[in-house]
Design a protein around this motif. Sequence first.
Motif, PDB file in Angstrom:
ATOM      1  N   ARG A  95       0.859  -1.184   0.000  1.00 50.44           N
ATOM      2  CA  ARG A  95       0.000   0.000   0.000  1.00 50.44           C
ATOM      3  C   ARG A  95       0.898   1.238   0.000  1.00 50.44           C
ATOM      4  O   ARG A  95       1.766   1.381   0.866  1.00 50.44           O
ATOM      5  CB  ARG A  95      -0.898   0.007   1.228  1.00 50.44           C
ATOM      6  CG  ARG A  95      -1.746  -1.246   1.366  1.00 50.44           C
ATOM      7  CD  ARG A  95      -2.909  -1.255   0.413  1.00 50.44           C
ATOM      8  NE  ARG A  95      -3.724  -2.462   0.574  1.00 50.44           N
ATOM      9  CZ  ARG A  95      -4.968  -2.592   0.148  1.00 50.44           C
ATOM     10  NH1 ARG A  95      -5.533  -1.580  -0.497  1.00 50.44           N
ATOM     11  NH2 ARG A  95      -5.631  -3.711   0.322  1.00 50.44           N
ATOM     12  N   GLY A  97      -0.150   4.900  -1.618  1.00 55.61           N
ATOM     13  CA  GLY A  97      -0.906   6.120  -1.373  1.00 55.61           C
ATOM     14  C   GLY A  97      -0.121   7.387  -1.600  1.00 55.61           C
ATOM     15  O   GLY A  97      -0.328   8.395  -0.915  1.00 55.61           O
ATOM     16  N   ASP A  98       0.794   7.357  -2.545  1.00 56.30           N
ATOM     17  CA  ASP A  98       1.646   8.520  -2.835  1.00 56.30           C
ATOM     18  C   ASP A  98       0.965   9.403  -3.877  1.00 56.30           C
ATOM     19  O   ASP A  98       0.760   8.989  -5.021  1.00 56.30           O
ATOM     20  CB  ASP A  98       3.003   8.039  -3.347  1.00 56.30           C
ATOM     21  CG  ASP A  98       3.972   9.187  -3.592  1.00 56.30           C
ATOM     22  OD1 ASP A  98       3.735  10.275  -3.041  1.00 56.30           O
ATOM     23  OD2 ASP A  98       4.944   8.987  -4.341  1.00 56.30           O
ATOM     24  N   THR A  99       0.617  10.640  -3.487  1.00 51.76           N
ATOM     25  CA  THR A  99      -0.072  11.569  -4.378  1.00 51.76           C
ATOM     26  C   THR A  99       0.873  12.675  -4.819  1.00 51.76           C
ATOM     27  O   THR A  99       1.540  13.303  -4.000  1.00 51.76           O
ATOM     28  CB  THR A  99      -1.297  12.193  -3.684  1.00 51.76           C
ATOM     29  OG1 THR A  99      -2.222  11.158  -3.336  1.00 51.76           O
ATOM     30  CG2 THR A  99      -1.989  13.199  -4.604  1.00 51.76           C
ATOM     31  N   THR A 108      -2.240   9.485  -7.997  1.00 52.16           N
ATOM     32  CA  THR A 108      -1.991   8.762  -6.750  1.00 52.16           C
ATOM     33  C   THR A 108      -1.651   7.316  -7.074  1.00 52.16           C
ATOM     34  O   THR A 108      -2.453   6.613  -7.700  1.00 52.16           O
ATOM     35  CB  THR A 108      -3.223   8.799  -5.829  1.00 52.16           C
ATOM     36  OG1 THR A 108      -3.539  10.154  -5.502  1.00 52.16           O
ATOM     37  CG2 THR A 108      -2.956   8.029  -4.550  1.00 52.16           C
ATOM     38  N   ASN A 110      -1.740   4.064  -5.763  1.00 47.93           N
ATOM     39  CA  ASN A 110      -2.440   3.444  -4.638  1.00 47.93           C
ATOM     40  C   ASN A 110      -1.682   2.249  -4.075  1.00 47.93           C
ATOM     41  O   ASN A 110      -1.508   2.123  -2.864  1.00 47.93           O
ATOM     42  CB  ASN A 110      -3.838   3.002  -5.074  1.00 47.93           C
ATOM     43  CG  ASN A 110      -4.642   4.134  -5.675  1.00 47.93           C
ATOM     44  OD1 ASN A 110      -4.836   5.160  -5.041  1.00 47.93           O
ATOM     45  ND2 ASN A 110      -5.110   3.950  -6.902  1.00 47.93           N
ATOM     46  N   SER A 111      -1.252   1.372  -4.973  1.00 46.36           N
ATOM     47  CA  SER A 111      -0.607   0.142  -4.521  1.00 46.36           C
ATOM     48  C   SER A 111       0.190  -0.468  -5.651  1.00 46.36           C
ATOM     49  O   SER A 111       0.034  -0.102  -6.828  1.00 46.36           O
ATOM     50  CB  SER A 111      -1.653  -0.860  -4.014  1.00 46.36           C
ATOM     51  OG  SER A 111      -2.514  -1.253  -5.083  1.00 46.36           O
TER      52      SER A 111
END
Length: 345
Positions: A95, A97-99, A108, A110-111
């Motif tokens: 996971r 979650g890097d935006t 983003t 997400n995974s």
Amino acid sequence: MNRKKQEQLLDKIGEVDERYVLEYLDAQTAKSANRRPRRAKFRLSLVLAAALITLLGSVSLAAIPIIGHFLSHRANENRVIMQNFDEIESEYAVRIGDTQECDGVIATLNSAVVEDRHLLLSYTFNWSGLEEASDGSFHTYFLPWFFYITESDTVLCQSEYTKGLHTQIYSDDASNDTAMTLLYCIDLEQVDGRNLIGKELTVSLLYSNGGEGFTSTFTPVSCFTGRSWDINESYEFGEHAITVNRIQESALYVTLFIDCATIGHTGDEYSFILSDELGNDYTIYLYEDNDVNGYWYTKPDTMGTGLTLKVIRSNMKSSPYGEILDDSYEVLYEIPIELESETAR
């Protein structure tokens, strides 16, 4: 993107002409030269843009099921893709979650899921802040299509102009026409994903080679290992010789390696579809050269102990405006495939 627009997506594919392709190429050239692409003198509806994205984002045609065998199975295939991904993601994903933001587009990561043969990425894009999108129009250069996966300074694999890349729409916010979540399946080529566990990897999704885009790092802790089966069985259908050599499973797809010179190619009278034990049919994803890369299908949610390869003839008819009027087909020949003793990689 709401369901109605998704259903219209395939209808609109036939309307894509060279202007949109030229816009895409001009945008890539402009970005590599660090200049803004010139504004096109036409507008692209979201549905038509999505069709072109799917074409460019998978082509070589990786995410376009064959026209004429799509609508009757589409709902099930979408359900299966999301179900398979949710299960794989819950067990194997990192996971992230890097935006990040680049030129007004927000992305983003997400995974990420490392497979033994592929890297599976979930990205959500939002382009609502772009001036060009304020009137509802869309341009092909909103989303990048250059992938580079590196460890330290070593490029492990890459996808330029979407080569070796499968793209799937995972889900969209029905109330938001300027955002979508995409699943990217990238071929690791000669890299064994099992050897990447515990290593820091960098994913760069760029608008051009060496240009701007989105860069994130992650460290995989597990690897999804697919299965394969050696079949090596030959069949005859009329004058057609068909040899099913091997079946390969990955997280989201099942790939059949078939030798047949007269079925399943552009311009052929007949094509292949795959059926699971419940009778659900799955259509081919055109993926560069199927004879070399295999015939890709959505992996059934329950693989079971057998599949059926079907030879079909399409009855597809469409209006002059590209609307599909008949997507039915005739099943002419069936090949049962047993999946009992899998083959070690």
